[in-house]
Write a protein that holds these residues in place. Structure first.
Motif, PDB file in Angstrom:
ATOM      1  N   GLU A  30       0.860  -1.178   0.000  1.00  0.00           N
ATOM      2  CA  GLU A  30       0.000   0.000   0.000  1.00  0.00           C
ATOM      3  C   GLU A  30       0.896   1.228   0.000  1.00  0.00           C
ATOM      4  OE1 GLU A  30      -3.742  -0.278   0.133  1.00  0.00           O
ATOM      5  OE2 GLU A  30      -2.956   1.474  -0.879  1.00  0.00           O
ATOM      6  N   ARG A  31       0.358   2.323  -0.479  1.00  0.00           N
ATOM      7  CA  ARG A  31       1.146   3.556  -0.498  1.00  0.00           C
ATOM      8  C   ARG A  31       0.222   4.699  -0.129  1.00  0.00           C
ATOM      9  NH1 ARG A  31       5.790   4.914  -2.569  1.00  0.00           N
ATOM     10  NH2 ARG A  31       6.073   3.031  -3.805  1.00  0.00           N
ATOM     11  N   ILE A  32       0.639   5.514   0.846  1.00  0.00           N
ATOM     12  CA  ILE A  32      -0.182   6.677   1.194  1.00  0.00           C
ATOM     13  C   ILE A  32       0.640   7.948   1.069  1.00  0.00           C
ATOM     14  CG2 ILE A  32      -1.816   5.426   2.654  1.00  0.00           C
ATOM     15  CD1 ILE A  32      -0.339   6.504   5.093  1.00  0.00           C
ATOM     16  N   GLN A  33      -0.061   8.996   0.664  1.00  0.00           N
ATOM     17  CA  GLN A  33       0.564  10.298   0.444  1.00  0.00           C
ATOM     18  C   GLN A  33       0.460  11.139   1.711  1.00  0.00           C
ATOM     19  OE1 GLN A  33       2.050  11.447  -2.575  1.00  0.00           O
ATOM     20  NE2 GLN A  33       2.782  12.799  -0.953  1.00  0.00           N
ATOM     21  N   LEU A  34       1.593  11.543   2.251  1.00  0.00           N
ATOM     22  CA  LEU A  34       1.585  12.429   3.420  1.00  0.00           C
ATOM     23  C   LEU A  34       2.109  13.798   2.993  1.00  0.00           C
ATOM     24  CD1 LEU A  34       2.909   9.909   6.087  1.00  0.00           C
ATOM     25  CD2 LEU A  34       0.560  10.381   5.405  1.00  0.00           C
ATOM     26  N   TRP A  93      -5.829  10.461  -0.028  1.00  0.00           N
ATOM     27  CA  TRP A  93      -5.786  10.503   1.424  1.00  0.00           C
ATOM     28  C   TRP A  93      -4.545  11.222   1.889  1.00  0.00           C
ATOM     29  CZ3 TRP A  93      -3.060   9.434   5.787  1.00  0.00           C
ATOM     30  CH2 TRP A  93      -3.792   9.467   6.988  1.00  0.00           C
ATOM     31  N   SER A  94      -4.707  12.145   2.770  1.00  0.00           N
ATOM     32  CA  SER A  94      -3.561  12.801   3.382  1.00  0.00           C
ATOM     33  C   SER A  94      -3.948  13.176   4.795  1.00  0.00           C
ATOM     34  CB  SER A  94      -3.169  14.052   2.605  1.00  0.00           C
ATOM     35  OG  SER A  94      -2.170  14.746   3.323  1.00  0.00           O
ATOM     36  N   SER A  95      -3.036  12.927   5.751  1.00  0.00           N
ATOM     37  CA  SER A  95      -3.366  13.224   7.143  1.00  0.00           C
ATOM     38  C   SER A  95      -3.322  14.723   7.386  1.00  0.00           C
ATOM     39  CB  SER A  95      -2.390  12.526   8.077  1.00  0.00           C
ATOM     40  OG  SER A  95      -1.098  13.049   7.912  1.00  0.00           O
ATOM     41  N   ARG A  96      -2.617  15.456   6.513  1.00  0.00           N
ATOM     42  CA  ARG A  96      -2.462  16.892   6.722  1.00  0.00           C
ATOM     43  C   ARG A  96      -2.603  17.588   5.376  1.00  0.00           C
ATOM     44  NH1 ARG A  96       3.147  15.825   9.526  1.00  0.00           N
ATOM     45  NH2 ARG A  96       2.952  14.108   8.110  1.00  0.00           N
ATOM     46  N   GLU A  97      -2.702  18.897   5.408  1.00  0.00           N
ATOM     47  CA  GLU A  97      -2.799  19.660   4.170  1.00  0.00           C
ATOM     48  C   GLU A  97      -1.474  19.604   3.419  1.00  0.00           C
ATOM     49  OE1 GLU A  97      -5.447  21.313   2.712  1.00  0.00           O
ATOM     50  OE2 GLU A  97      -6.422  20.033   4.182  1.00  0.00           O
ATOM     51  N   MET A  98      -1.548  19.525   2.097  1.00  0.00           N
ATOM     52  CA  MET A  98      -0.339  19.553   1.287  1.00  0.00           C
ATOM     53  C   MET A  98       0.095  20.997   1.095  1.00  0.00           C
ATOM     54  SD  MET A  98       1.701  17.740  -0.770  1.00  0.00           S
ATOM     55  CE  MET A  98       0.804  16.336  -1.402  1.00  0.00           C
TER      56      MET A  98
END
Ligand SMILES: *[C@@H]1O[C@H](CO)[C@@H](O)[C@H](O)[C@H]1NC(C)=O
Ligand SMILES: *[C@@H]1O[C@H](CO)[C@@H](O)[C@H](O)[C@H]1NC(C)=O
Ligand SMILES: *[C@@H]1O[C@H](CO)[C@@H](O)[C@H](O)[C@H]1NC(C)=O
Ligand SMILES: *[C@@H]1O[C@H](CO)[C@@H](O)[C@H](O)[C@H]1NC(C)=O
Length: 357
Positions: free
Chosen positions: A30-34, A332-337
């Motif tokens: 899996e890959r998530i964008q932070l 999905w991102s836990s914070r704003e980019m």
């Protein structure tokens, strides 16, 4: 002498129920964008209590290829590549501090909707896991920390002490410009020396195939430097750990600190290092192992971990099956980019184009 897959060792483990063992190479990705990195992780069969494994430098999640499948008989095991290692991306802000990389762990756990879990970490991963545990005490049920005195509690003292002959590389790596200059083009030789130097058994501790894998991984542009940056960050991490432990008190969850017989030993050294950090501390020595527990003593470590963690039934299970059919990496991102941090996003889109996610 040590099998790269170690599967024959798994089959020899007597205490295990005969559940099917899912080889590490078959685990899902899996890959998530932070905010300033994209994190790649592997995970085993879901539907069990969650367990997070946090690796060290210069290895990546592959270090769990034997330990992971043993633990996955009882746990949904999640094995990320730390930022700037393995198949995760570099940090766009060049931040390789324990709290920054520890926040990545918290983001993975948030993303997976995990409310409580066990955590096992090795070497540099110990700093990340400890930061995660300090910042989110209620979520970490039990914690195993292997082969690493925390900065501020033994690590930084080692770098600048009479142990320097034994662990001189910690000071060398902490000057990334110089270390990169001398290591680049000789990554495999450096890794062969490093594995030998930290081992119990010597040269044969890591197979040539595995050495090639790690060499290829840290030879990607920027990745050697990223790994070294974790060492440069240790001095700031020492300030962070002493300040945060001062503020919030010792960690309250049960904590097992382990050291290899030929490395972080004797037990009194583990106790001296972790007693100021952990209110509920157990220590133990991993026999016939040096620093590289994933290849030197995977079955002993897995057995000790299961003994300490138990079967995890006091923690809610997680069902990750929805991930099989969901595109998550750009949604999905836990914070704003931040506007000035587009690089990871662009890279991420390329992965999608190539159908890797
Ligand atoms: C690195 O990240 C940590 C955690 O988010 C933060 O506290 C620290 O200020 C950052 N350091 C730099 C140099 O940006
Ligand atoms: C986490 O919870 C959200 C909200 O209920 C849901 O949309 C998402 O699919 C869940 N993620 C996983 C990995 O189960
Ligand atoms: C920890 O707290 C004590 C007082 O409670 C103080 O003297 C010491 O300087 C603090 N250390 C750090 C690293 O904040
Ligand atoms: C898990 O361990 C507990 C405590 O030892 C035991 O009561 C329970 O039966 C175990 N559950 C499973 C599924 O093995």
């Amino acid at each position: 002498m040590f099998s790269p897959s170690g599967l024959h060792l798994l089959l020899a483990l007597p205490t295990l129920a005969m559940a099917a063992i899912q080889p590490f190479s078959d685990w899902a990705h899996e890959r998530i964008q932070l905010t300033d990195t994209s994190i790649h992780f592997r995970y085993s069969n879901s539907g069990k209590p969650p367990l997070l494994l946090v690796h060290c430098f210069p290895e990546h999640s592959r270090t769990w290829e034997t330990i992971g499948p043993v633990l996955a008989q009882y746990y949904t095991v999640i094995a990320p590549d730390n930022r700037g290692t393995g198949d995760s991306s570099l940090s766009a802000s060049d931040n390789y501090t324990a709290p920054a990389a520890g926040e990545d762990l918290r983001a993975i756990v948030d993303f997976l909707n995990i409310t409580r879990l066990n955590v096992l970490a090795h070497d540099k991963g110990v700093g990340l896991a400890t930061s995660f545990a300090i910042e989110d005490q209620a979520r970490v049920n039990r914690l195993i920390l292997i082969e690493y005195p925390l900065p501020g509690y033994g690590y930084t003292e080692t770098v600048s002490s009479t142990q320097l002959y034994r662990d001189w590389q910690l000071a060398f790596f902490a000057v990334p410009d110089a270390a990169q200059y001398f290591i680049q083009g000789r990554e495999k030789e450096m890794l062969a020396w490093y594995f030998y130097h930290g081992s119990y058994a010597g040269d044969d501790v890591v197979s040539n195939a595995l050495l090639e894998t790690y060499t290829r991984s840290i030879s990607k542009p920027g990745f050697l430097r990223a790994g070294l940056m974790y060492f440069a960050a240790a001095f700031g991490d020492a300030e962070y750990f002493t300040r945060r432990i001062n503020e919030s008190g010792k960690l309250r969850m049960p904590l097992l600190a382990l050291g290899g017989e030929a490395s972080f030993a004797p037990q009194s050294a583990l106790e001296a290092s972790f007693a100021p950090v952990a209110a509920d501390l157990t220590t133990d020595i991993i026999l016939k192992s040096g620093h590289w527990i994933g290849v030197e003593a995977p079955v002993r470590v897995a057995e000790r971990a299961l003994q300490f963690f138990g079967n995890g039934t006091e923690i809610p299970s997680v069902d990750l099956s929805s991930l099989d059919h969901t595109i998550v990496s750009s949604s999905w991102s836990s914070r704003e980019m931040p506007a000035d941090s587009m690089t990871p996003m662009l890279i991420d889109n390329v992965w999608q184009l190539w159908g890797w996610v």
